[in-house]
Write an enzyme that holds these catalytic residues in place. Structure first.
Site, PDB file in Angstrom:
ATOM      1  N   LYS A   1       0.846  -1.198   0.000  1.00 12.25           N
ATOM      2  CA  LYS A   1       0.000   0.000   0.000  1.00 12.25           C
ATOM      3  C   LYS A   1       0.879   1.246   0.000  1.00 12.25           C
ATOM      4  O   LYS A   1       1.739   1.407   0.845  1.00 12.25           O
ATOM      5  CB  LYS A   1      -0.890   0.006   1.251  1.00 12.25           C
ATOM      6  CG  LYS A   1      -1.608   1.339   1.502  1.00 12.25           C
ATOM      7  CD  LYS A   1      -2.445   1.314   2.798  1.00 12.25           C
ATOM      8  CE  LYS A   1      -3.017   2.691   3.120  1.00 12.25           C
ATOM      9  NZ  LYS A   1      -3.769   2.713   4.399  1.00 12.25           N
TER      10      LYS A   1
ATOM     11  N   ASP B   1      -2.564  10.279   3.650  1.00 10.40           N
ATOM     12  CA  ASP B   1      -3.933   9.852   3.939  1.00 10.40           C
ATOM     13  C   ASP B   1      -4.617  10.869   4.851  1.00 10.40           C
ATOM     14  O   ASP B   1      -4.436  10.859   6.062  1.00 10.40           O
ATOM     15  CB  ASP B   1      -3.915   8.468   4.602  1.00 10.40           C
ATOM     16  CG  ASP B   1      -5.323   7.948   4.907  1.00 10.40           C
ATOM     17  OD1 ASP B   1      -6.290   8.544   4.394  1.00 10.40           O
ATOM     18  OD2 ASP B   1      -5.431   6.938   5.635  1.00 10.40           O
TER      19      ASP B   1
ATOM     20  N   LYS C   1      -9.800  12.820   8.728  1.00 12.54           N
ATOM     21  CA  LYS C   1      -9.213  12.484  10.027  1.00 12.54           C
ATOM     22  C   LYS C   1      -9.119  13.735  10.898  1.00 12.54           C
ATOM     23  O   LYS C   1      -9.009  14.841  10.375  1.00 12.54           O
ATOM     24  CB  LYS C   1      -7.786  11.948   9.817  1.00 12.54           C
ATOM     25  CG  LYS C   1      -7.702  10.585   9.191  1.00 12.54           C
ATOM     26  CD  LYS C   1      -6.247  10.162   9.008  1.00 12.54           C
ATOM     27  CE  LYS C   1      -6.146   8.778   8.379  1.00 12.54           C
ATOM     28  NZ  LYS C   1      -6.660   7.691   9.214  1.00 12.54           N
TER      29      LYS C   1
ATOM     30  N   ASP D   1       1.900   6.637   5.205  1.00 16.07           N
ATOM     31  CA  ASP D   1       0.897   5.642   4.814  1.00 16.07           C
ATOM     32  C   ASP D   1       1.296   4.910   3.526  1.00 16.07           C
ATOM     33  O   ASP D   1       0.523   4.137   2.977  1.00 16.07           O
ATOM     34  CB  ASP D   1      -0.476   6.330   4.678  1.00 16.07           C
ATOM     35  CG  ASP D   1      -1.634   5.393   4.991  1.00 16.07           C
ATOM     36  OD1 ASP D   1      -1.414   4.388   5.685  1.00 16.07           O
ATOM     37  OD2 ASP D   1      -2.751   5.674   4.523  1.00 16.07           O
TER      38      ASP D   1
ATOM     39  N   ARG E   1      -7.517  -0.701   1.725  1.00 12.85           N
ATOM     40  CA  ARG E   1      -8.069  -1.963   1.222  1.00 12.85           C
ATOM     41  C   ARG E   1      -8.619  -1.792  -0.194  1.00 12.85           C
ATOM     42  O   ARG E   1      -8.663  -2.750  -0.957  1.00 12.85           O
ATOM     43  CB  ARG E   1      -9.127  -2.489   2.207  1.00 12.85           C
ATOM     44  CG  ARG E   1     -10.310  -1.593   2.383  1.00 12.85           C
ATOM     45  CD  ARG E   1     -11.044  -1.854   3.711  1.00 12.85           C
ATOM     46  NE  ARG E   1     -10.286  -1.370   4.875  1.00 12.85           N
ATOM     47  CZ  ARG E   1     -10.670  -1.535   6.137  1.00 12.85           C
ATOM     48  NH1 ARG E   1     -11.771  -2.186   6.416  1.00 12.85           N
ATOM     49  NH2 ARG E   1      -9.925  -1.065   7.128  1.00 12.85           N
TER      50      ARG E   1
HETATM   51  N1  BES Z   1      -3.808   4.628   7.142  1.00 16.96           N
HETATM   52  C1  BES Z   1      -4.877   4.350   8.025  1.00 16.96           C
HETATM   53  C2  BES Z   1      -4.487   3.384   9.134  1.00 16.96           C
HETATM   54  C3  BES Z   1      -3.531   3.884  10.173  1.00 16.96           C
HETATM   55  C4  BES Z   1      -3.986   4.414  11.349  1.00 16.96           C
HETATM   56  C5  BES Z   1      -2.166   3.765   9.993  1.00 16.96           C
HETATM   57  C6  BES Z   1      -3.097   4.850  12.302  1.00 16.96           C
HETATM   58  C7  BES Z   1      -1.271   4.183  10.953  1.00 16.96           C
HETATM   59  C8  BES Z   1      -1.740   4.725  12.113  1.00 16.96           C
HETATM   60  C9  BES Z   1      -6.031   3.727   7.267  1.00 16.96           C
HETATM   61  O1  BES Z   1      -6.179   4.156   5.959  1.00 16.96           O
HETATM   62  C10 BES Z   1      -7.271   4.098   7.985  1.00 16.96           C
HETATM   63  O2  BES Z   1      -7.560   5.246   8.056  1.00 16.96           O
HETATM   64  N2  BES Z   1      -7.984   3.094   8.495  1.00 16.96           N
HETATM   65  C11 BES Z   1      -9.194   3.323   9.207  1.00 16.96           C
HETATM   66  C12 BES Z   1     -10.164   2.240   8.810  1.00 16.96           C
HETATM   67  C13 BES Z   1     -11.572   2.469   9.311  1.00 16.96           C
HETATM   68  C14 BES Z   1     -12.169   3.715   8.704  1.00 16.96           C
HETATM   69  C15 BES Z   1     -12.396   1.252   8.978  1.00 16.96           C
HETATM   70  C16 BES Z   1      -8.918   3.257  10.693  1.00 16.96           C
HETATM   71  O3  BES Z   1      -8.108   2.423  11.117  1.00 16.96           O
HETATM   72  O4  BES Z   1      -9.470   4.068  11.412  1.00 16.96           O
HETATM   73 ZN    ZN Z   2      -4.502   4.802   5.025  1.00 14.23          ZN
HETATM   74 MN    MN Z   3      -7.311   5.929   5.832  1.00 17.83          MN
END
Ligand code: BES
Ligand code: ZN
Ligand code: MN
Length: 520
Positions: A285, A290, A297, A308, A371
């Site tokens: 990925k 992000d 966020k 990311d 994903r």
């Molecule tokens: N890149 C993030 C995951 C992440 C979070 C990496 C903290 C490193 C530190 C990913 O794209 C994301 O935002 N995932 C969400 C998924 C959710 C919306 C189902 C998450 O983990 O909140």
């Molecule tokens: Zn992400």
């Molecule tokens: Mn994300």
């Protein structure tokens, strides 16, 4: 830094500092440590006797040998029975029973950093663990070099003038000293491997540390092309029109909110005679930033989302290592690269995207974008008829809740692939722990009312939900997913992982691919 191997006595090594070790609980130092103790008139024994040095893992002590009697003593020769170096750094190995290869990495890093911080420019060391530690010389030397280079890592390319502390403090030469000349060729082989693996890891660290205004998807593609031509990998980058022609609707959906064109990076390592092999395919990925998209966020800590793309960097670093190590196994690296931005042309929650293989995904959160881009990468991977497929991604905050910052989550549809990752992880010291992907327990969490699946199931089993979606795209290919969200970035120093980007996954993936060659 130069790394050289020398058949010599440590006491004679001409360096600003020499490094020795001690197991915890040893009262009478033997081997190289014993020899230097004698040369120092028992100074090390006195450190032990007073209890000031116990040999606890990563404990350090510094000793200062008396100046040579003749000021004009030739370089590289100790004065009568003395020690040629200015400083002796003693480092604790912990107990003999708990000794591991990973501890070699740790103590090598601890000692190298200690010497550097004291201002040493050159360092001579014995190979920790190759004596009574019982490790093979090659393995110990590899770990020694990995630990030293990874521990000394610093990112300073964005300072206009060097940091005051850093400027003067740079180790320039590491000399590995071994008395037994028979062991030298093996040590040299280990040094070469350790160096390739460490430099491939610091390469990935550099990419992850680079901010998103510099490391755009196009810049990442350019970095891939450059490294590919340096080490002899094939590299092809698909541009937006080609991505559209492939109908990668999930990947394009994420990319459509950004003004930066998406890039689909394809790397191939195909050493002589392996062109017809079913390859191992690695997907990483690479979301170069992000924001979360419309499901934006919170601002605290959002800057860290520049990393990311750490999964993509790990794949790129691993491919570099495989090429330089001439690993006799055909390997493909696939890196979908894009930003995830909110804008007037961004995807919305509720939208439905169609991936390359025709499956539809309802967007519940635009922040579950990793994903989506991997869905198309996994679908694309099928054209190679892979022997094994592994994806690496900073996919979920939930994996941090489950396993913390020291352990990556691994899940898959194939026991053998997961086992090989676990074995590789034990070799490299990058810890992984398996989470289940049981259909009867988890299939319904990503069930959509209107599409084939949805991209988020909310809070419960968040890391697994990501894995369950990816599993739908891996289909019948032996596959595993490594969620590195908790381990890609370190918020504090540890011996060979300084604060910041870790490069987690480079050595793991290289060891994983090597497991398909029947060679260590
Ligand atoms: N890149 C993030 C995951 C992440 C979070 C990496 C903290 C490193 C530190 C990913 O794209 C994301 O935002 N995932 C969400 C998924 C959710 C919306 C189902 C998450 O983990 O909140
Ligand atoms: Zn992400
Ligand atoms: Mn994300």
């Amino acid at each position: 830094m130069d790394v050289i191997v020398q058949a010599a006595r440590l006491a004679d090594a001409a360096a600003d500092a020499v490094v020795l070790n001690l197991f915890e609980g040893v009262k009478q130092p033997g081997g190289a440590t014993g020899a230097v103790d004698a040369a120092l008139g028992g100074a090390i024994s006195r450190l032990i006797d007073t209890g000031d040095f116990t040999g606890k893992l990563n404990q350090t002590a510094v000793l200062y040998p008396a100046a040579p009697a003749t000021p004009a003593a030739p370089v590289g020769r100790s004065a009568e029975g003395g020690v040629a170096a200015q400083r002796v750094v003693l480092v604790g190995l912990g107990t003999h029973e708990e000794f591991t290869t990973d501890r070699v990495r740790q103590v090598a890093a601890t000692a190298a950093r200690k010497a550097r911080d004291l201002g040493a420019r050159s360092l001579a060391t014995i190979v920790h663990g190759a004596g009574i530690g019982g490790l093979a010389p090659r393995e110990a030397a590899q770990a020694l070099v990995e630990g030293s280079l990874l521990g000394l890592y610093r990112f300073d390319r964005l300072r206009s003038s060097p940091d005051d502390d850093d400027a003067a403090k740079r180790l320039e030469r590491l000399t590995i000293v071994e008395l037994d000349t028979q062991k030298v060729p093996e040590i040299e082989a280990g040094v070469t491997r350790g160096r390739i693996l460490a430099e491939s890891t610091t390469f990935a660290r550099d990419l992850s540390t680079e901010p998103a205004n510099r490391l755009t998807p196009r810049a990442l593609a350019e970095a891939a092309r450059t490294v590919a031509s340096e080490v002899g990998l094939r590299c092809e980058v698909l541009e937006p029109p080609q991505i559209a022609a492939l109908e990668m609707g999930a990947f394009m959906g994420v990319a459509q909110g950004s003004d930066e064109p998406a890039q689909f990076i394809i790397l191939e390592h195909a050493p002589e005679g392996t062109d017809d092999q079913p390859p191992v395919v690695l997907c990483g990925k690479a979301v170069t930033f992000d924001t979360g998209g419309i499901s934006i966020k919170p601002h605290e800590g959002m800057w860290q989302m520049k990393d990311d793309m750490a999964g993509g960097a790990a794949v790129l670093g691993a491919m570099r290592a495989l090429a330089l190590l001439h690993v006799p196994r055909r390997t493909i690296g696939l890196i979908p690269a894009t930003e995830n931005m909110p804008s007037g042309h961004a995807i919305r929650p509720g939208d439905v995207l169609r991936a390359m293989d025709g499956q539809t995904i309802e967007i519940i959160s635009t922040d579950a974008e990793g994903r989506l881009i991997l869905a198309d990468a996994l679908a694309f991977a099928h054209r190679y008829r892979p022997a094994a497929l592994v994806d690496v991604a900073t996919l979920t905050g939930a994996v941090v809740t489950a396993l913390g910052h020291g352990v990556a989550g691994v899940m898959g549809n194939d026991e053998d692939v997961v086992d090989r990752l676990r074995t590789a992880a034990r070799q490299t010291g990058e810890k992984v722990w398996e989470l289940p992907l049981w259909d009867d327990a988890y299939k319904r969490i990503i069930k959509s009312d209107i599409a084939d699946m949805k991209n988020s199931g909310g809070r419960p089993a968040g890391a697994i939900a990501g894995g369950m979606l990816l599993k739908r795209f891996a289909k019948d290919v032996p596959w595993a997913h490594v969620d590195i969200a908790g381990v890609s970035w370190a918020d504090h120093d540890s011996p060979y992982t300084p604060k910041g980007a870790t490069g987690f996954g480079v050595r793991l993936l290289a060891a994983f691919v090597a497991s398909y060659t029947g060679q260590p």
